[in-house]
Design a protein around this motif. Structure first.
Motif, PDB file in Angstrom:
ATOM      1  N   MET A   1       0.831  -1.208   0.000  1.00 55.63           N
ATOM      2  CA  MET A   1       0.000   0.000   0.000  1.00 55.63           C
ATOM      3  C   MET A   1       0.865   1.257   0.000  1.00 55.63           C
ATOM      4  SD  MET A   1      -3.359  -1.054   2.239  1.00 55.63           S
ATOM      5  CE  MET A   1      -2.506  -1.623   3.685  1.00 55.63           C
ATOM      6  N   LYS A   2       2.017   1.233   0.679  1.00 54.57           N
ATOM      7  CA  LYS A   2       2.914   2.385   0.699  1.00 54.57           C
ATOM      8  C   LYS A   2       3.470   2.643  -0.697  1.00 54.57           C
ATOM      9  CE  LYS A   2       5.495   5.522   2.723  1.00 54.57           C
ATOM     10  NZ  LYS A   2       5.029   6.859   2.455  1.00 54.57           N
ATOM     11  N   ALA A   3       3.826   1.579  -1.425  1.00 53.26           N
ATOM     12  CA  ALA A   3       4.334   1.735  -2.788  1.00 53.26           C
ATOM     13  C   ALA A   3       3.284   2.366  -3.691  1.00 53.26           C
ATOM     14  CB  ALA A   3       4.766   0.380  -3.340  1.00 53.26           C
ATOM     15  N   ILE A   4       2.041   1.959  -3.519  1.00 56.95           N
ATOM     16  CA  ILE A   4       0.949   2.539  -4.307  1.00 56.95           C
ATOM     17  C   ILE A   4       0.729   3.981  -3.885  1.00 56.95           C
ATOM     18  CG2 ILE A   4      -1.539   2.418  -4.778  1.00 56.95           C
ATOM     19  CD1 ILE A   4      -1.231  -0.664  -4.401  1.00 56.95           C
ATOM     20  N   PHE A   5       0.724   4.225  -2.572  1.00 56.14           N
ATOM     21  CA  PHE A   5       0.472   5.561  -2.046  1.00 56.14           C
ATOM     22  C   PHE A   5       1.494   6.578  -2.537  1.00 56.14           C
ATOM     23  CE2 PHE A   5       1.157   8.936   1.016  1.00 56.14           C
ATOM     24  CZ  PHE A   5      -0.119   9.419   1.199  1.00 56.14           C
ATOM     25  N   ASP A   6       2.762   6.176  -2.605  1.00 57.28           N
ATOM     26  CA  ASP A   6       3.823   7.096  -3.009  1.00 57.28           C
ATOM     27  C   ASP A   6       3.587   7.683  -4.392  1.00 57.28           C
ATOM     28  OD1 ASP A   6       5.106   6.812  -0.605  1.00 57.28           O
ATOM     29  OD2 ASP A   6       6.550   5.322  -1.341  1.00 57.28           O
TER      30      ASP A   6
END
Length: 115
Positions: free
Chosen positions: A27-32
């Protein structure tokens, strides 16, 4: 007659959901790149991570708030007891003095540090 026992309830901390590190990394990779996923993006994330819609939406919403705090140079106070304690100790030391500079310094100390 038998006395029925009341069913035991679980403690509140037992019901707290925690994301796995793997899911958080995804989710962090997508959020970035994309902090506001579309509904279809959310459904793909839910299916891949095995999470509910509420859990995924909540994570993204919380991450956007953290991101805004970082951008504004503010810091989440993980242990607000330290901050409150310093303010109250300063107030005790000041007694009747009207000098708010001490409060300003303490507030600055807690707002300077970035996440």
């Amino acid at each position: 007659q038998k006395v029925r026992k009341k069913p035991q309830t679980r403690a509140a901390f037992d019901r707290t959901f925690r994301h796995t590190e793997h899911n958080k990394r995804i989710m962090k990779a997508i959020f970035d790149v994309h902090p506001y996923p579309t509904p279809s993006d959310f459904r793909m994330i839910e299916a891949h991570c095995g999470l509910t819609a509420k859990q995924v939406r909540g994570w993204f919403q919380n991450e956007r708030v953290k991101h805004r705090l970082r951008e504004n140079g503010l810091r989440e106070i993980s242990n607000s007891r330290d901050f409150v304690s310093e303010i109250l100790n300063a107030a005790k030391d000041l007694r009747a003095a009207r000098d708010d500079a001490v409060f300003d310094e303490i507030q600055q100390k807690y707002s300077d540090v970035k996440l």
